[in-house]
Write a protein that holds these residues in place. Structure first.
Motif, PDB file in Angstrom:
ATOM      1  N   GLU A   1       0.201 -44.568  12.100  1.00 41.03           N
ATOM      2  CA  GLU A   1       0.498 -45.185  10.812  1.00 41.03           C
ATOM      3  C   GLU A   1       1.691 -44.486  10.178  1.00 41.03           C
ATOM      4  O   GLU A   1       1.730 -43.266  10.097  1.00 41.03           O
ATOM      5  N   VAL A   2       2.642 -45.276   9.754  1.00 41.47           N
ATOM      6  CA  VAL A   2       3.814 -44.745   9.072  1.00 41.47           C
ATOM      7  C   VAL A   2       3.767 -45.270   7.645  1.00 41.47           C
ATOM      8  O   VAL A   2       3.731 -46.466   7.415  1.00 41.47           O
ATOM      9  N   SER A   3       3.762 -44.360   6.703  1.00 38.44           N
ATOM     10  CA  SER A   3       3.668 -44.732   5.302  1.00 38.44           C
ATOM     11  C   SER A   3       4.880 -45.530   4.854  1.00 38.44           C
ATOM     12  O   SER A   3       6.006 -45.225   5.221  1.00 38.44           O
ATOM     13  N   ASP A   4       4.633 -46.552   4.049  1.00 37.08           N
ATOM     14  CA  ASP A   4       5.735 -47.319   3.472  1.00 37.08           C
ATOM     15  C   ASP A   4       6.433 -46.539   2.364  1.00 37.08           C
ATOM     16  O   ASP A   4       7.465 -46.961   1.851  1.00 37.08           O
ATOM     17  N   ASN A   5       5.854 -45.409   1.971  1.00 33.19           N
ATOM     18  CA  ASN A   5       6.455 -44.584   0.925  1.00 33.19           C
ATOM     19  C   ASN A   5       7.630 -43.764   1.460  1.00 33.19           C
ATOM     20  O   ASN A   5       8.421 -43.248   0.688  1.00 33.19           O
ATOM     21  N   ASN A   6       7.686 -43.630   2.786  1.00 31.95           N
ATOM     22  CA  ASN A   6       8.778 -42.860   3.373  1.00 31.95           C
ATOM     23  C   ASN A   6      10.055 -43.683   3.342  1.00 31.95           C
ATOM     24  O   ASN A   6      10.028 -44.894   3.461  1.00 31.95           O
ATOM     25  N   LYS A   7      11.167 -42.995   3.199  1.00 34.10           N
ATOM     26  CA  LYS A   7      12.451 -43.682   3.118  1.00 34.10           C
ATOM     27  C   LYS A   7      13.418 -43.114   4.135  1.00 34.10           C
ATOM     28  O   LYS A   7      13.390 -41.947   4.465  1.00 34.10           O
ATOM     29  N   GLY A   8      14.302 -43.971   4.607  1.00 31.76           N
ATOM     30  CA  GLY A   8      15.382 -43.546   5.467  1.00 31.76           C
ATOM     31  C   GLY A   8      15.064 -43.599   6.952  1.00 31.76           C
ATOM     32  O   GLY A   8      13.950 -43.898   7.361  1.00 31.76           O
ATOM     33  N   TYR A   9      16.089 -43.298   7.730  1.00 29.93           N
ATOM     34  CA  TYR A   9      16.010 -43.318   9.186  1.00 29.93           C
ATOM     35  C   TYR A   9      16.635 -42.050   9.724  1.00 29.93           C
ATOM     36  O   TYR A   9      17.496 -41.448   9.095  1.00 29.93           O
TER      37      TYR A   9
END
Length: 105
Positions: free
Chosen positions: A27-35
């Motif tokens: 699961e990858v949180s949608d709260n994380n930003k960027g690449y």
């Protein structure tokens, strides 16, 4: 894998599929930003996947030439960068390539 014979390829299929299932389950949180590379808060510094890929061959960011002094054959790096550039036109054409789920760690 290109050196494997047919039986060896068949033998590794279950392990490859298992690894893909494990990756898909993360699961990858949608709260994380960027690449790109994640910081301690789970965010990355590049706004798009393509920006991260282009940074790899940006001479202002990476000095690949200095690796030759450390024993790395510059031809290997040159070929890898050419390969990245050749696929640039295909980047982000399909959603799967741009998905946060497939960010590089």
């Amino acid at each position: 894998m290109f050196d494997f014979n047919s039986q060896q390829l068949l033998d590794i299929v279950p392990d490859v599929l298992n690894n893909l299932e494990i990756l898909e389950s993360i699961e990858v949180s949608d709260n994380n930003k960027g690449y790109g590379y994640f910081d301690s808060s789970g965010n990355a510094s590049y706004p798009t996947w393509l920006d991260f890929i282009e940074a790899v061959y940006n001479n202002d960011i990476y000095n690949w030439a200095s690796l030759e002094k450390k024993g790395l054959d510059s031809e290997v790096v040159t070929k890898a960068i050419q390969e990245l550039k050749s696929h640039k036109k295909y980047q982000c054409k399909q959603k799967i390539y741009c998905s946060r789920r497939f960010r590089v760690i």
